[in-house]
Design an enzyme around this catalytic site. Structure first.
Site, PDB file in Angstrom:
ATOM      1  CG  HIS A 106      -0.755  12.889  -0.124  1.00  0.00           C
ATOM      2  ND1 HIS A 106      -0.388  14.102  -0.649  1.00  0.00           N
ATOM      3  CD2 HIS A 106      -0.401  12.930   1.182  1.00  0.00           C
ATOM      4  CE1 HIS A 106       0.177  14.833   0.305  1.00  0.00           C
ATOM      5  NE2 HIS A 106       0.177  14.146   1.432  1.00  0.00           N
ATOM      6  CD  GLU A 126       8.716  11.760  14.158  1.00  0.00           C
ATOM      7  OE1 GLU A 126       8.892  12.413  13.127  1.00  0.00           O
ATOM      8  OE2 GLU A 126       7.731  11.016  14.307  1.00  0.00           O
ATOM      9  CG  ASP A 159      10.769  14.517   8.612  1.00  0.00           C
ATOM     10  OD1 ASP A 159       9.659  14.961   8.296  1.00  0.00           O
ATOM     11  OD2 ASP A 159      11.014  13.294   8.720  1.00  0.00           O
TER      12      ASP A 159
HETATM   13  N1  UDP Z   1      -3.411   9.797   7.758  1.00  0.00           N
HETATM   14  C1  UDP Z   1      -4.703  10.313   7.857  1.00  0.00           C
HETATM   15  N2  UDP Z   1      -5.537  10.184   6.770  1.00  0.00           N
HETATM   16  C2  UDP Z   1      -5.145   9.590   5.607  1.00  0.00           C
HETATM   17  C3  UDP Z   1      -3.819   9.079   5.515  1.00  0.00           C
HETATM   18  C4  UDP Z   1      -2.974   9.208   6.621  1.00  0.00           C
HETATM   19  O1  UDP Z   1      -5.102  10.855   8.889  1.00  0.00           O
HETATM   20  O2  UDP Z   1      -5.939   9.509   4.671  1.00  0.00           O
HETATM   21  C5  UDP Z   1      -2.509   9.966   8.912  1.00  0.00           C
HETATM   22  C6  UDP Z   1      -1.826   8.712   9.405  1.00  0.00           C
HETATM   23  O3  UDP Z   1      -2.562   8.120  10.445  1.00  0.00           O
HETATM   24  C7  UDP Z   1      -0.488   9.211   9.920  1.00  0.00           C
HETATM   25  C8  UDP Z   1      -0.253  10.453   9.111  1.00  0.00           C
HETATM   26  O4  UDP Z   1      -1.472  10.810   8.499  1.00  0.00           O
HETATM   27  O5  UDP Z   1      -0.563   9.591  11.279  1.00  0.00           O
HETATM   28  C9  UDP Z   1       0.777  10.168   8.069  1.00  0.00           C
HETATM   29  O6  UDP Z   1       0.869  11.240   7.242  1.00  0.00           O
HETATM   30  P1  UDP Z   1       1.658  11.190   5.891  1.00  0.00           P
HETATM   31  O7  UDP Z   1       1.661   9.813   5.340  1.00  0.00           O
HETATM   32  O8  UDP Z   1       1.100  12.302   5.080  1.00  0.00           O
HETATM   33  O9  UDP Z   1       3.118  11.677   6.305  1.00  0.00           O
HETATM   34  P2  UDP Z   1       4.396  10.948   6.913  1.00  0.00           P
HETATM   35  O10 UDP Z   1       3.995  10.206   8.132  1.00  0.00           O
HETATM   36  O11 UDP Z   1       4.962  10.081   5.847  1.00  0.00           O
HETATM   37  O12 UDP Z   1       5.303  12.088   7.243  1.00  0.00           O
END
Ligand code: UDP
Length: 378
Positions: free
Chosen positions: A250, A123, A101
């Site tokens: 982040h 997804e 998304d």
């Molecule tokens: N993740 C990672 N390193 C980090 C934080 C998150 O590899 O320091 C991974 C986590 O395992 C998940 C993904 O990043 O698979 C989530 O990404 P994010 O939170 O940026 O995006 P969202 O899932 O909310 O779209």
């Protein structure tokens, strides 16, 4: 090796979560004779995307390097459209594949539509039914859903959501979520080579004997008041002697500024750089609780039996809540502290949530998607 005449599948992604969820698909497509995957990364996130490309062993065919500091959605969207369109005109793919998304995924689908190239959506069918939570992702995925002719829904719930929107049944395929494929693959790589996740050893020592809360927070709709509340709640929890919080922050400067202001110097909080995927999976293994506003973490943590407190008002992943492994706590400081404290202090409440549960897939989603694409194009 795919033959020169094999149908070309242009796989487009740009952010860390898309890369995590698509590298297993690219691997499965590469292993499928009769399809030629071509990878285009937009690098909507730069450094944290590259970490995933490396671990997923993906070398992009096109790298649009789109990221600019403080990019607005308008500027990002328009740059993406021109650059992705140009790649499509060069490659002339038979199929475009996008995931989730993001702006990259939405624009990838739009550029394909402008050229009448069919789009597959990995997804598909996640819905919060609130166009501002998550923002702008809810509308991005609805736009993609309108364009796609192959919808790879992770669960029955997401498949039903699509069919309620009058997507023809035969276009909807329940495949599971490819994040579980990624999780399994990386877990196996760490087992084969523990050196891949050793970077947390120092923190393990520093926080030995304490309960660990893993934190991630980056949602755009939490910018402003929400992030401050989250930071204050983390500070409250860090006053406990028996608890430590590990928070890979982040890189978005909006997130960093707030967290630095509230949390810098607290002895029970480790604010660290974003972790590469093996280290993050290791953090999931170490954590007693995950406190997150991320989408992917809501899928990964239940698979590892880790209770997830979701710092959002709504979730498009109700399966974890239904299974009892996830709870929506919103961004109210007291609610976050209250729910975390209940889990830390009440072993029965903790045990009730800490059930390994995997509503999101069996680790074979990517192979299913590759097979469906092969069947469609052969
Ligand atoms: N993740 C990672 N390193 C980090 C934080 C998150 O590899 O320091 C991974 C986590 O395992 C998940 C993904 O990043 O698979 C989530 O990404 P994010 O939170 O940026 O995006 P969202 O899932 O909310 O779209």
């Amino acid at each position: 090796m795919a033959q020169e005449t094999a149908p070309k599948v242009l796989v487009i992604f740009g952010t860390r979560p898309e890369a995590i969820k698509l590298f297993p698909v690219v691997q499965a497509l590469s292993a499928t004779d009769g399809l030629e995957p071509i990878v285009c990364v937009t690098a909507q996130h730069r450094a944290i995307l590259d970490q995933v490309l490396e671990i997923g062993q993906i070398t992009p065919d096109f790298d649009l390097d789109i990221m600019q500091p403080d990019q607005t959605l308008d500027a990002l969207t328009s740059r993406l459209l021109l650059k992705i369109g140009a790649v499509m005109d060069e490659v002339k793919p038979d199929r475009v594949l996008v995931q989730g998304d993001t702006a990259t995924a939405m624009v990838g689908a739009l550029a394909a539509y402008y050229r009448k190239i069919p789009v597959g959506h990995v997804e598909a069918g996640l819905r919060s039914y609130n166009i501002y939570h998550p923002w702008p992702e809810e509308v991005n995925r609805k736009i993609i859903g309108t364009i796609a002719d192959l919808h790879f829904a992770p669960t029955q719930t997401s498949a039903e959501a699509l069919m309620r929107e009058a997507v023809p049944k035969e276009q909807v395929h329940i495949t599971g979520n490819t994040v579980i494929d990624a999780l399994h693959w990386v877990t196996q790589r760490i087992a084969d080579n523990p050196g891949l996740a050793r970077g947390l050893d120092e923190l393990k020592q520093r926080f030995a004997g304490k309960r660990i809360i893993g934190v991630t927070s980056h949602r755009r709709e939490n910018f402003g008041g929400g992030l401050e509340n989250i930071a204050k709640a983390i500070a409250d929890l860090a006053t406990r002697d028996d608890t430590a919080l590990i928070f890979p922050v982040h890189p978005n400067p909006n997130v960093r500024a707030v967290m630095d202001q509230e949390l810098k110097g607290l002895s029970n909080v480790a604010m660290i750089e974003p972790l590469d995927y093996p280290h993050f999976v290791h953090l999931l293994e170490l954590a007693d609780i995950m406190l997150t506003d991320s989408g992917g973490v809501q899928e990964e943590a239940p698979a590892l039996g880790k209770p997830v407190l979701v710092m959002r008002e709504t979730t498009e992943r109700p399966e974890g809540v239904a299974a009892g492994t996830a709870k929506l706590v919103g961004t109210d400081r007291k609610a976050i502290v209250g729910a975390s404290t209940a889990l830390l202090d009440d072993p029965a409440a903790y045990a009730a949530m800490a059930q390994a549960h995997n509503p999101f897939g069996d680790g074979h989603s990517s192979a299913r998607i590759a097979k469906l694409l092969f069947d469609q194009h052969s």
